[in-house]
Design a protein around this motif. Structure first.
Motif, short mmCIF file in Angstrom:
data_model
loop_
_atom_site.label_atom_id
_atom_site.label_comp_id
_atom_site.label_asym_id
_atom_site.label_seq_id
_atom_site.Cartn_x
_atom_site.Cartn_y
_atom_site.Cartn_z
N THR B 173 28.09 0.39 -21.51
CA THR B 173 26.89 1.16 -21.82
C THR B 173 26.03 2.59 -21.33
O THR B 173 25.71 2.94 -22.22
N LEU B 174 25.26 1.62 -20.51
CA LEU B 174 24.40 2.36 -19.88
C LEU B 174 24.80 3.83 -19.21
O LEU B 174 24.60 4.74 -19.03
N LYS B 256 22.72 2.26 -26.39
CA LYS B 256 22.40 3.03 -24.85
C LYS B 256 20.90 3.76 -25.02
O LYS B 256 20.16 3.13 -23.60
#
Lengths: 497, 368
Positions: B173-174, B256
């Motif tokens: 996600t990051l 995010k």
């Protein structure tokens, strides 16, 4: 851990064919590709039932491709050996390729690791020490010799063997631990290789077979898939087979057979085998694997008869036989048998609910005594109270012997020792590879007007956090020792980092 | 059956903790995070008591059936790891336990929002899949000293892999920047499917009629949605789920932003993913594969027979072996290895549940 890509450029400018083959097998890309292919084809093998009847898999394929296409796809998969894929030539070839890749990669990298292990440590000097990943600096009021002794003491207590180098006003202590843990991954690879060897030995010199022996029967061969006979080299006899159930349920508690090994006409060994407890003789293991009831065989009822107020005696009888209860005029005729008798809860009618297993055996008896009314009834093994007759005599059904057979898995695997050894080796290797690390420490002690400047630096190839904690402990123990020693004033100043 | 009450309390605590962790993600209030952790610890304490009580019950049960067995043998045979229900419960225990260790060691609370849903999913699955919760007698094949160690180590391994799954997803996600990236599509679909299944199972749970006491096997699994008797409901379920996964994909980048506002860093997630696999891999290899093989050999005379369970555990092992080699030999970091960590746990899921759920189902014709 080390970078292997660089070595390729260093080799000779014109690579010959053997270099090319070597490079092909040392590439990790090959490993990745092989692992992915093995994994994906294996998935197919878990969906298609292996070694099954064709109809089963055609039905299965019909779910994916429709009824009309299923037979076509079945034939394609059959041609590609997917119906028994784990033993197909191409799957075994993939496994061998994997094994070769594993060996070559390991051999390619081992010398470098050995070099790292065997390169002796050298003192590094304060400037380099201050650049290491784990570092500490402090000053203590102490003599150089006292500080050195304190560190030697604390390091050896932590299991480090210390080397020292003196240079003018300063001493450098350097040491390492766990350098052989770098071999952990090689040990894991070796154990995988050994598993291959063990599996090949097992496949080549061992066998897996089945053997059904009726109670009282013997055999000196076992049968492989497809009916091939394997001579055992001795005779196995089954004295009896028995299933125990939990309480009055149909849930099996234990499957047991009593086996006798007979060699040259002599009984060598008798053992009751259970599911997790096989019999081993001359490298051949006999496992309790299945059991069953033979439909067209006549057995013997093993009955325990106790006349009212008398002693229990054993009576053996067949269906249709009549016997007299000892010491009485009571005649017992055996008129019926059921392997699994149950009472219908609605109608109260008795019926046999399992023809194939002796779950709840019962014997039907007719009892006559001159001048008394005739009695007929069922005596069930599971419910001994059914054997208490109206006239006070007791009959217990112990077994209906000779109608069951025991199903044995017979196997010989001369490779199993290697497999077990490899399992232990792999556990050890994994422990070394994941839970141990190569820790290196350098401690520079420099005397400065009644004080000592300490510069400590260290590296660890894994688990740096726990290494840092250990370094803290070593340091605090050493400073504690310095403070505690009588000739040094109990005063200390710490330099800020 | 006093243990049932404690299990229920722990299950409710984990469900509550899941919501509080998610609220914490959104609100970033320290007090909320502390509450989530407290509830989780509370749940773990209750579950530990429940496990001990169940062990005591099983011990008594074993002794009534085999009164002659010694205490150690009876303790080994009655350890509450003996059927699917008990193993699922133990998996949840391991997962929460390892999660709490990671949370305290790395001071990351937000990972809880990724790990507690896995626990919740498992607990809800227990209730709707119809796995029997009764203490059952041990079938002969399971009466082995290997049972306890094999299951114990495998599940600690699975739970560690579960944590790496959560960390891997958070990491992806990051790391992903655009909706067109393969890694982004991958994680958004996984998260979408995960939430869909969680919701579908929640609906099963709400729709399930109260179980009759003598009804041992009852399966409500996905019966209210995808496998509904009414074709319309099934079709709508598919459409809604696909739409939902699309929504996750469309708005996932917002997720995010939430994560990057927290204390999570990519380095930390990389390390948590790796550390969990570095603990899980040896445990799974020794406990799952090696002990399983040795046990199979002592029970059936074959240490490996390529049955679906064995094959899937080997596939799982390959995926994690791939992760380790890609990381160490090829020096991969970030997206690529995070994807492998997530794929690895999907393989774990198949090994553990999927094989029982689908593959045995596929081979049992006409049962559906």
């Amino acid at each position: 851990m080390e970078d292997k890509e660089k070595t390729k450029q260093e080799s000779s400018p014109v690579p010959d064919i053997s270099d090319k083959i070597w490079d092909f097998f040392t590439s990790v890309k090959l490993t990745i590709v092989i692992l992915i292919i093995i994994a994906l084809t294996s998935i197919v093998g878990t969906i298609i039932e292996q070694d099954a009847e064709p109809e089963k898999n055609i039905q299965l394929l019909a779910k994916f491709f429709g009824d009309s296409m299923a037979p076509t796809f079945y034939n394609i998969f059959l041609k590609l050996d997917f119906m028994n894929m784990y033993h197909s030539w191409w799957f075994i070839a993939l496994l061998l390729l994997f094994c070769v890749n594993l060996i070559v990669c390991t051999l390619d990298r081992l010398p470098k690791t050995l070099k790292i292990i065997n390169t002796p440590m050298k003192p590094m000097g304060e400037t380099v020490i201050k650049t290491l990943p784990v570092k500490k600096e402090l000053r203590v009021k102490a003599g150089l010799a006292g500080a050195k002794d304190a560190f030697l003491n604390s390091l050896s207590a932590a299991g480090f063997r210390v080397f020292e180098a003196a240079e003018g006003d300063s001493v450098e202590l350097y040491t390492q631990k766990g350098r052989y843990s770098r071999l952990g991954l090689y040990i894991v690879h070796l154990s995988i290789f050994l598993i291959f060897i063990g599996a090949i030995i097992g496949a080549r010199f061992g066998f897996n077979a089945m053997l059904n022996i009726p109670e009282g029967g013997t055999s000196d061969v076992a049968y492989q898939r497809g009916g091939k006979q394997i001579p055992l080299g001795f005779t196995v006899k089954c004295n009896w087979y028995r299933t125990d159930y939990y309480g009055d349920t149909d849930m099996p508690q234990e499957f047991q057979s009593e086996l006798v090994i007979i060699e040259n006409g002599r009984e060598i060994l008798t053992k009751v085998i259970e599911v997790n407890s096989p019999l081993t003789y001359k490298g051949i293991k006999l496992y309790q694997s299945s059991y069953g009831l033979m439909s067209d065989v006549e057995g013997v009822f093993d009955l325990r008869v106790t006349p009212r107020g008398g002693q229990e005696t054993a009576v053996y009888a067949k269906l249709g036989d009549t016997f007299v209860i000892p010491g009485t005029n009571v005649k017992v005729e055996i008129i019926n048998f059921s392997p699994a008798l149950a009472k219908d809860p609605m109608t109260g009618k008795l019926f046999t609910y399992n023809e194939k297993m002796m779950v709840n055996p019962a014997v039907g008896v007719r009892i006559t005594e001159p001048g008394k009314p005739e009695y007929t009834g069922w005596i069930m093994r599971r419910y001994p109270e059914t054997g208490l007759l109206p006239d006070g005599n007791k009959i217990k059904l112990d077994d209906y012997w000779g109608v069951e057979y025991t199903g044995l898995q017979v196997s010989k695997d001369p490779g199993i020792g290697i497999i077990y050894f490899a399992a232990i080796l792999m556990s050890l290797g994994l422990y070394m590879a994941f839970f141990m690390s190569n820790r290196k420490l350098w401690i520079r002690l420099t005397g400065e007007k009644g004080a000592v400047r300490i510069a400590l630096g260290g590296t660890a190839n894994k688990n740096r956090l726990s290494f840092e904690k250990d370094v803290e402990k070593i340091l605090s123990k050493a400073t504690h020792l310095i403070e505690g020693s009588p000739q040094i004033p109990a005063h200390r100043e710490r330099s800020k980092k | 059956m006093t243990s049932a009450v404690f299990f229920d309390i722990s299950g409710l605590s984990y469900l509550l903790a899941m919501f509080v962790y998610i609220v914490f993600l959104a609100s970033r209030k320290h007090a909320v995070g502390a509450a989530a952790t407290t509830i989780t610890i509370f749940g773990l304490a209750f579950q530990s008591i429940a496990l001990i009580l169940r062990w005591i019950d099983s011990y008594a049960y074993w002794m009534t059936n085999s009164p002659s067995s010694g205490m150690i043998l009876a303790l080994l045979r009655s350890a509450p790891l003996r059927n699917l229900y008990e193993s699922l419960v133990f998996f949840v225990w391991c997962l929460i336990f390892i999660h709490l260790i990671v949370e305290f060691k790395y001071k990351v609370r937000s990972l809880g929002a990724f790990v507690t849903p896995l626990a919740a999913l498992t607990l809800v699955f227990i209730d709707i899949s119809g796995t029997s919760k009764d203490i059952q007698p041990l079938v002969p094949a399971l009466q082995s000293n290997w049972l306890l160690f094999h299951v114990l180590l495998s599940f600690l391994g699975y739970a560690a892999f579960g944590v790496s799954f959560g960390a891997g997803l958070a990491h992806l996600t990051l790391l992903t920047e655009s909706r067109k990236e393969a890694a982004y599509i991958f994680w958004s679909i996984i998260v979408g499917v995960f939430i869909t299944v969680l919701v579908a199972m929640g609906l099963d749970f709400l729709n399930a009629p109260p179980a009759k006491p003598d009804e041992v096997i009852q399966s409500y699994f996905l019966k209210s949605t995808f496998k509904s008797a009414s074709g319309g409901v099934a079709v709508i379920s598919w459409i809604v789920s696909i739409a939902f996964i699309f929504v996750v994909w469309r708005f996932g980048l917002g997720f995010k932003k939430i994560l990057s506002g927290l204390s999570l860093t990519t380095d930390m997630l990389e390390e948590i993913t790796y550390k969990s696999i570095a603990v899980g891999f040896p445990l799974f290899t020794v406990g799952g594969l090696l002990m399983g093989a040795i046990w199979a050999n002592s029970a059936w005379g074959k240490y490996w027979s390529w049955d679906p369970k064995e094959t899937w555990s080997l596939i799982t092992w390959f995926v994690y072996a791939l992760y380790l080699h890609a990381r160490f030999v090829k020096g991969w970091r970030g997206k690529k290895v995070a994807v492998l960590a997530v794929v690895g746990f999907i393989a774990v899921f198949f090994t553990y549940i999927g094989v029982n759920l689908w593959l045995s189902g596929l081979h049992a014709y006409g049962s559906e």
